[in-house]
Design an enzyme around this catalytic site. Sequence first.
Site, PDB file in Angstrom:
ATOM      1  CG  ASP A  31      92.795 -32.205 -25.267  1.00 32.00           C
ATOM      2  OD1 ASP A  31      91.675 -31.668 -25.206  1.00 32.00           O
ATOM      3  OD2 ASP A  31      93.595 -31.982 -26.190  1.00 32.00           O
ATOM      4  CG  ASP A  55      98.864 -32.576 -22.671  1.00 33.25           C
ATOM      5  OD1 ASP A  55      97.818 -33.130 -22.261  1.00 33.25           O
ATOM      6  OD2 ASP A  55      98.849 -31.682 -23.535  1.00 33.25           O
TER       7      ASP A  55
END
Length: 377
Positions: free
Chosen positions: A156, A99
Amino acid sequence: MFSEKDLYFASEFLDKVVKKVSVMAPEIGSNFPTTNSRLGTWDPKGETANISSWTTAFWPGMMWLMYIKTGDETYKKIAEGCEEKLDEAFNIFKYIHHDVGFMWSLSALADYKLTGNEKSRDRAMHAATILAGRFNHVAGYIRAWDHSSMKWAIIDCMMNIPLLSWASEESKDPRFRQIAEAHADTAMRCFVRHDGSVNHIVEFDPETGEVLATPRGQGYSSGSSWSRGQAWALYGFTLAYLNLGKREYLDTAKKIAHYFIANLEPNELPRVDFRAPTEPIYRDASAASIAVCGLLEIAKAVPEFEKQMYERAAMSLLHTLSENCNFKEDELRLLENSSSAYHSPLGMHMPWIFGDYYLLESLMKLYGNDGRFTIHK
Ligand code: GLY
Protein backbone atom coordinates in the site's frame (compact mmCIF):
# COMPACT_ATOMS: atom_id res chain seq x y z
CA MET A 1 -9.36 6.42 -27.57
CA PHE A 2 -12.66 6.11 -25.77
CA SER A 3 -15.78 6.02 -27.93
CA GLU A 4 -18.40 8.74 -27.62
CA LYS A 5 -20.68 6.12 -26.08
CA ASP A 6 -18.08 5.37 -23.37
CA LEU A 7 -17.57 9.03 -22.60
CA TYR A 8 -21.32 9.64 -22.47
CA PHE A 9 -21.72 6.73 -20.04
CA ALA A 10 -18.88 8.09 -17.84
CA SER A 11 -20.31 11.58 -17.82
CA GLU A 12 -23.80 10.35 -16.87
CA PHE A 13 -22.25 8.14 -14.18
CA LEU A 14 -20.27 11.10 -12.81
CA ASP A 15 -23.42 13.26 -12.71
CA LYS A 16 -25.20 10.59 -10.67
CA VAL A 17 -22.27 10.22 -8.28
CA VAL A 18 -22.01 14.02 -7.85
CA LYS A 19 -25.74 14.22 -7.14
CA LYS A 20 -25.50 11.48 -4.52
CA VAL A 21 -22.41 12.99 -2.85
CA SER A 22 -24.18 16.37 -2.75
CA VAL A 23 -26.86 14.71 -0.61
CA MET A 24 -24.28 13.02 1.64
CA ALA A 25 -22.10 16.11 2.15
CA PRO A 26 -24.32 18.20 4.48
CA GLU A 27 -25.16 15.08 6.53
CA ILE A 28 -21.53 14.11 7.03
CA GLY A 29 -19.94 17.58 7.16
CA SER A 30 -16.33 17.90 8.35
CA ASN A 31 -16.17 14.40 9.80
CA PHE A 32 -14.35 11.23 8.86
CA PRO A 33 -16.69 8.51 7.63
CA THR A 34 -15.12 5.13 7.02
CA THR A 35 -18.01 2.71 6.63
CA ASN A 36 -21.63 2.41 7.64
CA SER A 37 -22.25 -1.24 8.16
CA ARG A 38 -24.21 -1.06 11.37
CA LEU A 39 -26.65 1.77 10.73
CA GLY A 40 -27.00 1.59 6.99
CA THR A 41 -26.16 5.27 6.92
CA TRP A 42 -23.06 7.37 7.47
CA ASP A 43 -23.08 8.29 11.12
CA PRO A 44 -20.77 11.22 11.79
CA LYS A 45 -20.74 10.55 15.53
CA GLY A 46 -20.60 6.80 15.61
CA GLU A 47 -18.90 4.95 12.81
CA THR A 48 -16.20 7.47 12.06
CA ALA A 49 -12.51 6.88 11.82
CA ASN A 50 -10.05 7.42 14.58
CA ILE A 51 -8.28 10.72 13.80
CA SER A 52 -5.02 8.83 13.13
CA SER A 53 -6.63 6.27 10.83
CA TRP A 54 -5.31 5.88 7.29
CA THR A 55 -8.84 6.54 5.97
CA THR A 56 -9.31 10.10 7.27
CA ALA A 57 -8.52 12.00 4.06
CA PHE A 58 -10.78 10.14 1.65
CA TRP A 59 -13.83 12.20 2.57
CA PRO A 60 -12.06 15.61 2.39
CA GLY A 61 -10.45 14.33 -0.83
CA MET A 62 -13.93 13.72 -2.22
CA MET A 63 -14.95 17.21 -1.13
CA TRP A 64 -12.02 18.74 -3.05
CA LEU A 65 -13.03 16.75 -6.14
CA MET A 66 -16.61 17.98 -5.69
CA TYR A 67 -15.26 21.55 -5.40
CA ILE A 68 -13.37 21.12 -8.69
CA LYS A 69 -16.47 19.73 -10.39
CA THR A 70 -19.04 22.20 -9.06
CA GLY A 71 -17.14 25.27 -7.84
CA ASP A 72 -19.44 25.19 -4.79
CA GLU A 73 -17.67 26.65 -1.73
CA THR A 74 -19.65 24.36 0.60
CA TYR A 75 -17.38 21.46 -0.36
CA LYS A 76 -14.24 23.55 0.13
CA LYS A 77 -15.40 24.50 3.63
CA ILE A 78 -16.10 20.88 4.57
CA ALA A 79 -12.65 19.83 3.30
CA GLU A 80 -10.97 22.68 5.18
CA GLY A 81 -12.77 21.67 8.37
CA CYS A 82 -11.46 18.11 8.06
CA GLU A 83 -7.94 19.35 7.34
CA GLU A 84 -7.90 21.44 10.52
CA LYS A 85 -9.18 18.56 12.62
CA LEU A 86 -6.43 16.35 11.20
CA ASP A 87 -3.81 18.47 12.99
CA GLU A 88 -4.78 16.47 16.06
CA ALA A 89 -3.15 13.39 14.48
CA PHE A 90 0.12 15.36 14.22
CA ASN A 91 -0.29 16.43 17.87
CA ILE A 92 -0.96 12.91 19.16
CA PHE A 93 1.85 11.61 16.93
CA LYS A 94 2.31 8.23 18.61
CA TYR A 95 -0.35 6.56 16.44
CA ILE A 96 1.16 7.90 13.22
CA HIS A 97 2.26 5.52 10.43
CA HIS A 98 3.32 5.48 6.78
CA ASP A 99 -0.20 6.35 5.60
CA VAL A 100 0.53 10.03 6.24
CA GLY A 101 0.82 9.96 2.44
CA PHE A 102 -2.86 9.19 1.95
CA MET A 103 -3.87 11.40 4.88
CA TRP A 104 -2.22 14.64 3.87
CA SER A 105 -2.05 14.26 0.07
CA LEU A 106 -5.83 14.16 -0.24
CA SER A 107 -6.42 16.87 2.39
CA ALA A 108 -3.72 19.52 2.88
CA LEU A 109 -1.82 18.97 -0.37
CA ALA A 110 -5.07 18.99 -2.34
CA ASP A 111 -5.89 22.30 -0.62
CA TYR A 112 -2.47 23.78 -1.39
CA LYS A 113 -2.65 22.70 -5.02
CA LEU A 114 -6.11 24.20 -5.48
CA THR A 115 -5.90 27.33 -3.32
CA GLY A 116 -2.21 28.03 -2.63
CA ASN A 117 -2.88 28.03 1.13
CA GLU A 118 0.58 28.20 2.76
CA LYS A 119 -0.56 26.56 6.00
CA SER A 120 -1.72 23.56 3.96
CA ARG A 121 1.66 23.44 2.22
CA ASP A 122 3.37 23.30 5.62
CA ARG A 123 1.08 20.48 6.77
CA ALA A 124 1.88 18.46 3.64
CA MET A 125 5.61 19.13 4.09
CA HIS A 126 5.38 18.07 7.74
CA ALA A 127 3.69 14.82 6.69
CA ALA A 128 6.35 14.21 4.03
CA THR A 129 9.07 14.72 6.64
CA ILE A 130 7.41 12.17 8.93
CA LEU A 131 7.17 9.70 6.03
CA ALA A 132 10.83 10.21 5.11
CA GLY A 133 11.74 9.64 8.76
CA ARG A 134 10.33 6.11 8.55
CA PHE A 135 12.86 5.10 5.90
CA ASN A 136 15.45 2.46 6.76
CA HIS A 137 18.36 3.55 4.60
CA VAL A 138 20.36 0.34 4.99
CA ALA A 139 17.50 -2.04 4.23
CA GLY A 140 15.86 0.34 1.71
CA TYR A 141 12.22 0.36 2.82
CA ILE A 142 9.71 2.63 4.54
CA ARG A 143 8.41 1.07 7.73
CA ALA A 144 4.64 0.56 7.63
CA TRP A 145 3.14 0.64 11.11
CA ASP A 146 4.37 1.03 14.68
CA HIS A 147 1.85 -1.38 16.19
CA SER A 148 3.42 -4.26 14.25
CA SER A 149 6.97 -5.31 13.60
CA MET A 150 9.56 -2.69 12.69
CA LYS A 151 10.51 -5.23 10.01
CA TRP A 152 7.37 -4.76 7.92
CA ALA A 153 6.75 -2.83 4.74
CA ILE A 154 3.47 -3.18 2.82
CA ILE A 155 2.55 -2.73 -0.83
CA ASP A 156 0.00 0.00 0.00
CA CYS A 157 2.95 2.34 0.66
CA MET A 158 3.38 2.78 -3.09
CA MET A 159 0.41 5.13 -2.70
CA ASN A 160 2.17 7.13 0.05
CA ILE A 161 5.43 7.88 -1.73
CA PRO A 162 3.97 10.39 -4.23
CA LEU A 163 3.96 12.81 -1.28
CA LEU A 164 7.76 12.49 -1.18
CA SER A 165 8.01 13.34 -4.88
CA TRP A 166 5.96 16.47 -4.28
CA ALA A 167 8.10 17.43 -1.25
CA SER A 168 11.26 17.21 -3.37
CA GLU A 169 9.78 19.36 -6.12
CA GLU A 170 8.48 21.85 -3.59
CA SER A 171 11.59 22.13 -1.39
CA LYS A 172 14.19 21.41 -4.11
CA ASP A 173 15.64 18.89 -1.66
CA PRO A 174 16.46 15.64 -3.53
CA ARG A 175 16.40 13.49 -0.38
CA PHE A 176 12.62 13.00 -0.47
CA ARG A 177 12.79 11.78 -4.08
CA GLN A 178 15.77 9.56 -3.29
CA ILE A 179 13.79 7.86 -0.52
CA ALA A 180 10.74 7.42 -2.76
CA GLU A 181 12.91 5.87 -5.44
CA ALA A 182 14.76 3.58 -3.03
CA HIS A 183 11.47 2.34 -1.56
CA ALA A 184 9.93 1.80 -5.02
CA ASP A 185 13.03 -0.13 -6.14
CA THR A 186 12.79 -2.35 -3.06
CA ALA A 187 9.06 -2.88 -3.68
CA MET A 188 9.74 -3.80 -7.31
CA ARG A 189 12.37 -6.34 -6.23
CA CYS A 190 10.73 -7.83 -3.14
CA PHE A 191 6.94 -7.43 -3.50
CA VAL A 192 6.24 -7.95 -7.20
CA ARG A 193 6.35 -11.57 -8.28
CA HIS A 194 7.39 -12.77 -11.75
CA ASP A 195 3.77 -13.24 -12.86
CA GLY A 196 2.67 -9.71 -11.88
CA SER A 197 1.00 -10.69 -8.61
CA VAL A 198 2.26 -9.00 -5.43
CA ASN A 199 2.86 -9.74 -1.78
CA HIS A 200 0.91 -7.60 0.65
CA ILE A 201 3.52 -7.59 3.41
CA VAL A 202 7.25 -8.23 3.28
CA GLU A 203 9.21 -8.73 6.48
CA PHE A 204 12.81 -7.54 6.21
CA ASP A 205 15.84 -7.86 8.40
CA PRO A 206 16.12 -4.17 9.32
CA GLU A 207 19.91 -4.45 9.66
CA THR A 208 20.55 -5.97 6.21
CA GLY A 209 17.41 -5.74 4.06
CA GLU A 210 17.26 -9.53 3.67
CA VAL A 211 13.68 -10.76 3.07
CA LEU A 212 12.70 -12.90 6.07
CA ALA A 213 9.03 -13.68 5.33
CA THR A 214 5.93 -12.64 3.41
CA PRO A 215 3.14 -12.60 6.04
CA ARG A 216 -0.48 -13.05 4.97
CA GLY A 217 -1.79 -9.52 5.50
CA GLN A 218 -5.32 -8.79 4.26
CA GLY A 219 -5.41 -11.59 1.68
CA TYR A 220 -6.24 -15.28 1.96
CA SER A 221 -2.76 -16.52 2.83
CA SER A 222 0.92 -15.90 2.37
CA GLY A 223 1.62 -16.37 -1.35
CA SER A 224 -1.96 -15.55 -2.36
CA SER A 225 -3.06 -12.38 -4.12
CA TRP A 226 -5.16 -9.79 -2.24
CA SER A 227 -6.87 -7.83 -5.00
CA ARG A 228 -6.79 -4.42 -3.29
CA GLY A 229 -3.05 -4.92 -2.76
CA GLN A 230 -2.78 -5.67 -6.48
CA ALA A 231 -4.69 -2.46 -7.19
CA TRP A 232 -2.49 -0.38 -4.86
CA ALA A 233 0.53 -1.76 -6.72
CA LEU A 234 -1.03 -1.19 -10.15
CA TYR A 235 -1.84 2.45 -9.43
CA GLY A 236 1.17 3.01 -7.13
CA PHE A 237 3.81 1.94 -9.68
CA THR A 238 2.03 4.02 -12.32
CA LEU A 239 2.27 7.04 -10.02
CA ALA A 240 5.93 6.22 -9.32
CA TYR A 241 6.58 6.29 -13.07
CA LEU A 242 4.74 9.58 -13.51
CA ASN A 243 6.49 11.22 -10.55
CA LEU A 244 9.95 9.68 -10.71
CA GLY A 245 10.25 9.01 -14.42
CA LYS A 246 11.82 5.52 -14.30
CA ARG A 247 10.64 3.39 -17.22
CA GLU A 248 10.85 0.17 -15.11
CA TYR A 249 8.04 1.47 -12.88
CA LEU A 250 5.69 1.76 -15.86
CA ASP A 251 6.72 -1.70 -17.09
CA THR A 252 6.02 -3.04 -13.59
CA ALA A 253 2.63 -1.31 -13.43
CA LYS A 254 1.75 -2.83 -16.82
CA LYS A 255 2.77 -6.31 -15.69
CA ILE A 256 0.61 -5.99 -12.57
CA ALA A 257 -2.26 -4.62 -14.70
CA HIS A 258 -2.04 -7.61 -17.07
CA TYR A 259 -2.21 -10.00 -14.13
CA PHE A 260 -5.15 -8.03 -12.64
CA ILE A 261 -7.08 -7.99 -15.93
CA ALA A 262 -6.44 -11.70 -16.49
CA ASN A 263 -8.00 -12.47 -13.12
CA LEU A 264 -11.24 -10.55 -13.68
CA GLU A 265 -14.47 -12.37 -14.45
CA PRO A 266 -16.87 -10.77 -16.97
CA ASN A 267 -19.24 -8.21 -15.39
CA GLU A 268 -18.08 -9.01 -11.85
CA LEU A 269 -16.17 -7.09 -9.21
CA PRO A 270 -12.71 -8.50 -8.44
CA ARG A 271 -12.62 -11.23 -5.84
CA VAL A 272 -11.11 -10.14 -2.53
CA ASP A 273 -8.24 -12.50 -3.26
CA PHE A 274 -7.50 -13.81 -6.74
CA ARG A 275 -5.99 -16.97 -5.29
CA ALA A 276 -8.54 -17.86 -2.63
CA PRO A 277 -10.60 -21.05 -2.95
CA THR A 278 -13.46 -20.69 -5.48
CA GLU A 279 -16.04 -20.84 -2.64
CA PRO A 280 -17.11 -18.78 -0.76
CA ILE A 281 -17.10 -15.87 -3.18
CA TYR A 282 -16.02 -12.56 -1.63
CA ARG A 283 -15.70 -9.45 -3.77
CA ASP A 284 -14.17 -5.99 -3.36
CA ALA A 285 -15.50 -2.95 -5.23
CA SER A 286 -12.71 -0.76 -3.87
CA ALA A 287 -10.09 -2.90 -5.65
CA ALA A 288 -11.95 -2.13 -8.87
CA SER A 289 -12.18 1.63 -8.32
CA ILE A 290 -8.47 1.91 -7.41
CA ALA A 291 -7.49 -0.23 -10.40
CA VAL A 292 -9.55 1.94 -12.77
CA CYS A 293 -7.51 4.99 -11.68
CA GLY A 294 -4.28 3.13 -12.47
CA LEU A 295 -5.54 1.71 -15.77
CA LEU A 296 -6.63 5.17 -16.97
CA GLU A 297 -3.20 6.62 -16.16
CA ILE A 298 -1.37 3.71 -17.84
CA ALA A 299 -3.54 4.22 -20.92
CA LYS A 300 -2.42 7.87 -21.04
CA ALA A 301 1.25 6.91 -20.61
CA VAL A 302 1.58 4.24 -23.31
CA PRO A 303 1.71 4.67 -27.12
CA GLU A 304 -1.58 4.90 -29.01
CA PHE A 305 -1.64 1.27 -30.18
CA GLU A 306 -1.24 -0.05 -26.60
CA LYS A 307 -4.00 2.01 -25.02
CA GLN A 308 -6.99 -0.07 -25.94
CA MET A 309 -6.49 -2.95 -23.52
CA TYR A 310 -6.21 -0.63 -20.50
CA GLU A 311 -9.10 1.58 -21.57
CA ARG A 312 -11.35 -1.38 -22.28
CA ALA A 313 -10.60 -2.93 -18.88
CA ALA A 314 -11.18 0.42 -17.12
CA MET A 315 -14.50 0.98 -18.89
CA SER A 316 -15.69 -2.55 -18.20
CA LEU A 317 -14.89 -2.15 -14.49
CA LEU A 318 -16.68 1.21 -14.43
CA HIS A 319 -19.82 -0.43 -15.82
CA THR A 320 -19.64 -3.05 -13.06
CA LEU A 321 -19.02 -0.33 -10.46
CA SER A 322 -22.08 1.58 -11.66
CA GLU A 323 -24.18 -1.52 -10.96
CA ASN A 324 -22.83 -1.56 -7.41
CA CYS A 325 -23.70 2.05 -6.58
CA ASN A 326 -26.56 3.06 -4.37
CA PHE A 327 -28.19 6.18 -5.79
CA LYS A 328 -31.17 6.24 -3.41
CA GLU A 329 -31.16 9.69 -1.83
CA ASP A 330 -32.50 8.53 1.53
CA GLU A 331 -29.65 6.04 2.02
CA LEU A 332 -26.33 7.73 2.67
CA ARG A 333 -24.08 5.18 1.04
CA LEU A 334 -22.61 5.25 -2.42
CA LEU A 335 -20.42 2.32 -3.55
CA GLU A 336 -21.53 -1.00 -2.10
CA ASN A 337 -19.57 -4.25 -1.81
CA SER A 338 -16.11 -3.14 -0.78
CA SER A 339 -14.34 -5.44 1.66
CA SER A 340 -11.70 -4.79 4.29
CA ALA A 341 -9.84 -8.11 4.27
CA TYR A 342 -10.38 -11.76 3.33
CA HIS A 343 -10.51 -12.96 6.93
CA SER A 344 -12.67 -10.07 8.25
CA PRO A 345 -16.29 -11.23 7.87
CA LEU A 346 -17.57 -8.09 9.61
CA GLY A 347 -15.86 -5.87 7.04
CA MET A 348 -17.14 -7.75 4.00
CA HIS A 349 -19.37 -6.37 1.21
CA MET A 350 -19.98 -2.92 2.66
CA PRO A 351 -19.40 0.69 1.72
CA TRP A 352 -15.83 1.75 2.54
CA ILE A 353 -14.93 5.39 1.98
CA PHE A 354 -11.77 4.60 -0.02
CA GLY A 355 -13.93 2.75 -2.59
CA ASP A 356 -16.04 5.91 -2.99
CA TYR A 357 -13.00 8.19 -3.21
CA TYR A 358 -11.30 6.27 -6.02
CA LEU A 359 -14.58 5.87 -7.88
CA LEU A 360 -15.00 9.66 -7.90
CA GLU A 361 -11.31 10.19 -8.75
CA SER A 362 -11.54 7.80 -11.71
CA LEU A 363 -14.62 9.56 -13.10
CA MET A 364 -12.93 12.93 -12.59
CA LYS A 365 -9.98 11.66 -14.64
CA LEU A 366 -12.38 10.97 -17.49
CA TYR A 367 -14.00 14.37 -16.91
CA GLY A 368 -10.52 15.85 -17.47
CA ASN A 369 -9.52 17.21 -14.06
CA ASP A 370 -8.83 14.99 -11.05
CA GLY A 371 -6.84 17.67 -9.22
CA ARG A 372 -3.59 15.68 -9.61
CA PHE A 373 -3.30 15.31 -5.83
CA THR A 374 -0.76 12.48 -6.24
CA ILE A 375 0.73 13.36 -9.64
CA HIS A 376 3.28 16.12 -9.44
CA LYS A 377 4.87 16.40 -12.90
N1 GLY B 1 -4.29 -1.41 4.45
C1 GLY B 1 -5.17 -0.53 3.84
C2 GLY B 1 -6.19 -1.21 3.04
O1 GLY B 1 -7.07 -1.83 3.61
O2 GLY B 1 -6.16 -1.15 1.85
